[in-house]
Design a protein around this motif. Structure first.
Motif, PDB file in Angstrom:
ATOM      1  N   ALA A  24     -21.081  41.520  10.632  1.00 20.17           N
ATOM      2  CA  ALA A  24     -21.623  40.215  10.245  1.00 20.17           C
ATOM      3  C   ALA A  24     -20.527  39.158  10.217  1.00 20.17           C
ATOM      4  N   LEU A  25     -19.338  39.546   9.739  1.00 21.80           N
ATOM      5  CA  LEU A  25     -18.206  38.616   9.714  1.00 21.80           C
ATOM      6  C   LEU A  25     -17.824  38.208  11.138  1.00 21.80           C
ATOM      7  N   GLY A  26     -17.801  39.165  12.056  1.00 25.93           N
ATOM      8  CA  GLY A  26     -17.480  38.857  13.452  1.00 25.93           C
ATOM      9  C   GLY A  26     -18.489  37.902  14.071  1.00 25.93           C
ATOM     10  N   ILE A  27     -19.776  38.145  13.793  1.00 21.42           N
ATOM     11  CA  ILE A  27     -20.825  37.257  14.313  1.00 21.42           C
ATOM     12  C   ILE A  27     -20.670  35.855  13.731  1.00 21.42           C
ATOM     13  N   GLY A  28     -20.393  35.780  12.424  1.00 24.18           N
ATOM     14  CA  GLY A  28     -20.192  34.482  11.787  1.00 24.18           C
ATOM     15  C   GLY A  28     -19.004  33.736  12.360  1.00 24.18           C
ATOM     16  N   LEU A  29     -17.918  34.458  12.624  1.00 22.46           N
ATOM     17  CA  LEU A  29     -16.736  33.833  13.223  1.00 22.46           C
ATOM     18  C   LEU A  29     -17.034  33.303  14.621  1.00 22.46           C
ATOM     19  N   HIS A  30     -17.872  34.042  15.360  1.00 23.41           N
ATOM     20  CA  HIS A  30     -18.242  33.589  16.699  1.00 23.41           C
ATOM     21  C   HIS A  30     -18.974  32.241  16.639  1.00 23.41           C
ATOM     22  N   PHE A  31     -19.918  32.112  15.705  1.00 17.75           N
ATOM     23  CA  PHE A  31     -20.632  30.841  15.552  1.00 17.75           C
ATOM     24  C   PHE A  31     -19.674  29.729  15.128  1.00 17.75           C
ATOM     25  N   LEU A  32     -18.743  30.057  14.223  1.00 14.50           N
ATOM     26  CA  LEU A  32     -17.790  29.062  13.733  1.00 14.50           C
ATOM     27  C   LEU A  32     -16.868  28.583  14.852  1.00 14.50           C
ATOM     28  N   VAL A  33     -16.335  29.540  15.624  1.00 14.96           N
ATOM     29  CA  VAL A  33     -15.431  29.197  16.721  1.00 14.96           C
ATOM     30  C   VAL A  33     -16.152  28.354  17.781  1.00 14.96           C
ATOM     31  N   THR A  34     -17.397  28.729  18.078  1.00 15.55           N
ATOM     32  CA  THR A  34     -18.188  27.967  19.050  1.00 15.55           C
ATOM     33  C   THR A  34     -18.440  26.549  18.554  1.00 15.55           C
ATOM     34  N   TYR A  35     -18.738  26.424  17.260  1.00 17.13           N
ATOM     35  CA  TYR A  35     -19.016  25.100  16.669  1.00 17.13           C
ATOM     36  C   TYR A  35     -17.771  24.215  16.672  1.00 17.13           C
ATOM     37  N   ILE A  36     -16.617  24.800  16.314  1.00 18.02           N
ATOM     38  CA  ILE A  36     -15.383  24.016  16.246  1.00 18.02           C
ATOM     39  C   ILE A  36     -14.840  23.722  17.640  1.00 18.02           C
ATOM     40  N   GLY A  37     -15.080  24.643  18.565  1.00 18.55           N
ATOM     41  CA  GLY A  37     -14.588  24.444  19.935  1.00 18.55           C
ATOM     42  C   GLY A  37     -13.257  25.104  20.219  1.00 18.55           C
ATOM     43  N   PHE A  38     -12.901  26.130  19.406  1.00 16.96           N
ATOM     44  CA  PHE A  38     -11.665  26.875  19.659  1.00 16.96           C
ATOM     45  C   PHE A  38     -11.784  27.651  20.964  1.00 16.96           C
ATOM     46  N   LYS A  39     -10.696  27.717  21.710  1.00 18.37           N
ATOM     47  CA  LYS A  39     -10.671  28.528  22.917  1.00 18.37           C
ATOM     48  C   LYS A  39     -10.104  29.907  22.573  1.00 18.37           C
ATOM     49  N   THR A  40     -10.783  30.953  23.008  1.00 18.97           N
ATOM     50  CA  THR A  40     -10.328  32.324  22.751  1.00 18.97           C
ATOM     51  C   THR A  40     -10.232  33.071  24.071  1.00 18.97           C
ATOM     52  N   PHE A  41      -9.473  34.175  24.070  1.00 19.38           N
ATOM     53  CA  PHE A  41      -9.393  34.991  25.285  1.00 19.38           C
ATOM     54  C   PHE A  41     -10.459  36.083  25.227  1.00 19.38           C
ATOM     55  N   ASN A  42     -10.555  36.863  26.285  1.00 17.59           N
ATOM     56  CA  ASN A  42     -11.567  37.910  26.384  1.00 17.59           C
ATOM     57  C   ASN A  42     -11.158  39.109  25.530  1.00 17.59           C
ATOM     58  N   PHE A  43     -11.720  39.201  24.315  1.00 13.71           N
ATOM     59  CA  PHE A  43     -11.365  40.275  23.388  1.00 13.71           C
ATOM     60  C   PHE A  43     -11.821  41.640  23.879  1.00 13.71           C
ATOM     61  N   LEU A  44     -12.762  41.675  24.827  1.00 18.73           N
ATOM     62  CA  LEU A  44     -13.260  42.960  25.323  1.00 18.73           C
ATOM     63  C   LEU A  44     -12.154  43.767  26.006  1.00 18.73           C
ATOM     64  N   THR A  45     -11.098  43.085  26.439  1.00 21.05           N
ATOM     65  CA  THR A  45     -10.011  43.792  27.114  1.00 21.05           C
ATOM     66  C   THR A  45      -9.212  44.684  26.158  1.00 21.05           C
TER      67      THR A  45
END
Length: 397
Positions: A37-58
């Motif tokens: 749930a924390l990860g999902i919440g962070l995803h929404f927060l990062v998308t809202y703020i506009g932070f650029k992230t790398f591909n964590f799946l790697t």
């Protein structure tokens, strides 16, 4: 993102994970759910703020593999062997094997009916969903009685090991022949021999190292040998379980040459420190793994009716087969063991190891999340309703 921002986020995640563990002890809600749930919440927060992230799946598969090694090692370092436990070990082994194979076959038939794909492709996709996650089951058994906790540790560890063996076997043998089983026998003998040699070497090294930093070296060697084993398609998780059991029971070996060259006065103290280090390292790795998985998940897949259909059918099959196996094969108490059948880290790892051309339509991260969520909620309710008292907090020297 600045260096200090990254440090704030990383340390904050660890603090939240610690708080989630405290909440989990009180509410029986697995900390894994809160981390997702924390990860999902962070995803929404990062998308809202506009932070650029790398591909964590790697980095997700590497994190998960290290976490799996440390969690199985932690569980094995708590197990004491004696002859009276042979029955428990055999029952947990055959129960894990029966549940794994039966669930994989039933889920393969269900997936074949729903998707129309070949049975072999459906069977391979079903295996990850048939494995009990030791990353969730072992920590969740901490508050149970000793004999129940030992059963869960053995069963979950065997489930992981046998699941990886079966997954690699099917992945490397699209058409099963007699020669396939000969190769499997050779591989099994090879990993057992490697386990014996590695265990003796690492214990000898542990007794001779004088440097103040030695436990991370031992863990690094264990991970290195595991990686080499997996490179040659050997089920190297056997090595991890064997190493933990071997260290924790080395003083029971009566051979004179062994006691002369391998046992030393400070072994018990070193084992406590190794256990503490592996437990805390597993805590850190597990935190980042499940937060990242929640962060990278596509929530749109959860509203897909096909995913929901697959999820409900899989959950019903999982618990029906577990009930039958525990009652007639494991011959153990049903409560709360029947509810401790979570899917998690190992399911995700094996899914990401599936070649893209073998992945079924409808089997995506949304379904993984749904099964992890469903089995974790069922486990939480089962533990809560079983009415087991909380075990006292361990005191570390």
């Amino acid at each position: 993102m600045t260096t200090y921002t990254a440090l704030i986020i990383l340390s904050g995640l660890v603090i939240f994970s610690y708080l989630f563990d405290l909440i989990a002890k009180r509410t029986r809600v697995p900390a894994v759910l809160l981390l997702l749930a924390l990860g999902i919440g962070l995803h929404f927060l990062v998308t809202y703020i506009g932070f650029k992230t790398f591909n964590f799946l790697t980095i997700l598969p590497a994190l998960g593999t290290i976490g799996l090694i440390l969690i199985v090692l932690e569980g094995a370092l708590e197990l004491k062997y004696d002859k009276e436990k042979n029955g428990l070990i055999l029952r947990s082994f055959f129960s894990a094997l029966t549940i794994l194979v039966s669930t994989s076959i039933v889920l393969a038939l269900i997936l074949q009916h729903l998707s129309g794909n070949t049975f072999s492709a459906c069977f391979l996709n079903a295996i990850p969903f048939s494995i009990v996650s030791s990353a969730i089951a072992i920590p969740s058994s901490k508050a149970m009685e000793d004999h129940k906790k030992e059963y869960i540790v053995y069963e979950a560890s065997f489930s992981d090991i046998l699941g990886i063996v079966l997954f690699n076997f099917m992945l490397n043998n699209p058409s099963v022949k007699a020669g396939s089983f000969v190769n499997l026998g050779i591989e099994t003998f090879s990993i057992l021999l490697l386990s014996v040699v590695s265990c003796l070497f690492m214990l000898y090294l542990l007794s001779r190292l004088q440097h103040h930093v030695k436990f991370f070296l031992i863990i690094s060697i264990l991970i290195l040998v595991y990686a080499f084993g997996e490179q040659f398609h050997l089920s190297a998780l056997i090595l991890v379980l064997a190493f933990g059991l071997f260290l924790n029971n080395a003083n029971r070996i009566k051979l004179k040459w062994f006691r002369k060259y391998f046992l030393y006065p400070k072994l018990s103290r070193d084992l406590r420190q190794l256990f503490q280090l592996s437990a805390e390292s597993a805590f850190i790795i597990r935190t980042f793994f499940f937060v990242i998985f929640g962060f990278t998940m596509n929530l749109q897949e959860l509203i897909n009716l096909e995913v929901l259909e697959y999820g409900v059918v899989i959950l019903v099959a999982i618990y029906l087969i577990r009930f039958i196996s525990l009652k007639y094969i494991g011959k153990t108490e049903l409560l709360p063991e029947i509810f401790i059948s979570p899917r998690g880290l190992i399911t995700i790892l094996l899914y990401y190891n599936l070649p893209d051309n073998l992945k079924l339509k409808g089997i995506e991260t949304g379904l993984l999340f749904l099964i992890i969520l469903g089995t974790s909620i069922i486990m939480s309710l089962g533990l809560l309703l079983s009415g087991k008292k909380e075990a006292p907090e361990p005191i570390f020297d």
